[in-house]
Design a protein around this motif. Structure first.
Motif, short mmCIF file in Angstrom:
data_model
loop_
_atom_site.label_atom_id
_atom_site.label_comp_id
_atom_site.label_asym_id
_atom_site.label_seq_id
_atom_site.Cartn_x
_atom_site.Cartn_y
_atom_site.Cartn_z
N GLY A 34 -13.65 -92.90 20.50
CA GLY A 34 -14.23 -93.59 21.65
C GLY A 34 -15.68 -93.98 21.53
N ILE A 35 -16.12 -94.30 20.31
CA ILE A 35 -17.50 -94.77 20.11
C ILE A 35 -17.45 -96.08 19.35
N SER A 36 -18.59 -96.75 19.26
CA SER A 36 -18.64 -97.99 18.50
C SER A 36 -18.81 -97.65 17.01
N PRO A 37 -18.30 -98.50 16.14
CA PRO A 37 -18.47 -98.26 14.71
C PRO A 37 -19.94 -98.15 14.31
N SER A 38 -20.80 -98.92 14.95
CA SER A 38 -22.23 -98.86 14.59
C SER A 38 -22.83 -97.49 14.89
N GLN A 39 -22.33 -96.83 15.93
CA GLN A 39 -22.83 -95.49 16.24
C GLN A 39 -22.41 -94.51 15.14
N LEU A 40 -21.17 -94.61 14.69
CA LEU A 40 -20.70 -93.72 13.63
C LEU A 40 -21.44 -94.00 12.32
N PHE A 41 -21.69 -95.28 12.02
CA PHE A 41 -22.48 -95.61 10.84
C PHE A 41 -23.90 -95.05 10.96
N GLY A 42 -24.45 -95.05 12.17
CA GLY A 42 -25.77 -94.45 12.39
C GLY A 42 -25.77 -92.96 12.12
N TRP A 43 -24.72 -92.27 12.57
CA TRP A 43 -24.61 -90.84 12.29
C TRP A 43 -24.53 -90.62 10.78
N ARG A 44 -23.74 -91.45 10.10
CA ARG A 44 -23.59 -91.32 8.64
C ARG A 44 -24.95 -91.50 7.97
N PHE A 45 -25.70 -92.51 8.41
CA PHE A 45 -27.01 -92.78 7.82
C PHE A 45 -27.95 -91.59 8.01
N GLY A 46 -27.85 -90.95 9.17
CA GLY A 46 -28.73 -89.83 9.47
C GLY A 46 -28.33 -88.53 8.80
N LEU A 47 -27.06 -88.39 8.45
CA LEU A 47 -26.58 -87.11 7.91
C LEU A 47 -26.26 -87.10 6.43
N LEU A 48 -25.91 -88.25 5.87
CA LEU A 48 -25.56 -88.28 4.45
C LEU A 48 -26.80 -88.49 3.60
N PRO A 49 -26.84 -87.89 2.40
CA PRO A 49 -28.00 -88.10 1.53
C PRO A 49 -28.07 -89.56 1.08
N VAL A 50 -29.27 -90.07 0.94
CA VAL A 50 -29.48 -91.45 0.52
C VAL A 50 -29.29 -91.52 -0.99
N GLN A 51 -28.53 -92.51 -1.43
CA GLN A 51 -28.32 -92.72 -2.87
C GLN A 51 -28.95 -94.07 -3.22
N TRP A 52 -30.06 -94.01 -3.91
CA TRP A 52 -30.78 -95.23 -4.28
C TRP A 52 -30.22 -95.74 -5.59
N THR A 53 -29.79 -97.01 -5.61
CA THR A 53 -29.24 -97.60 -6.82
C THR A 53 -30.12 -98.73 -7.36
N GLY A 54 -31.22 -98.99 -6.70
CA GLY A 54 -32.11 -100.07 -7.12
C GLY A 54 -33.03 -99.64 -8.26
N THR A 55 -33.88 -100.55 -8.66
CA THR A 55 -34.81 -100.26 -9.75
C THR A 55 -36.14 -99.82 -9.23
#
Length: 55
Positions: A34-55
């Protein structure tokens, strides 16, 4: 005006884990709880470790 819902950290962590499973559909999971996908993506962004693939 509707009241703002509060989600526990444990609930957010569980939903982020479910959305991170192989083959998981984030949009379908968001609809299921019962939430918007953007809210779940926001939770993911806040809780999952960032994986940098750039140079």
């Amino acid at each position: 005006m509707a009241r703002r819902r509060r989600w526990s950290d444990a609930f957010k962590t569980e939903m982020v884990a479910r959305s991170s499973e192989p083959g998981a559909n984030v949009s379908a999971l968001a609809r299921e709880i019962g939430i918007s996908p953007s809210q779940l993506f926001g939770w993911r962004f806040g809780l999952l470790p960032v994986q940098w693939t750039g140079t």
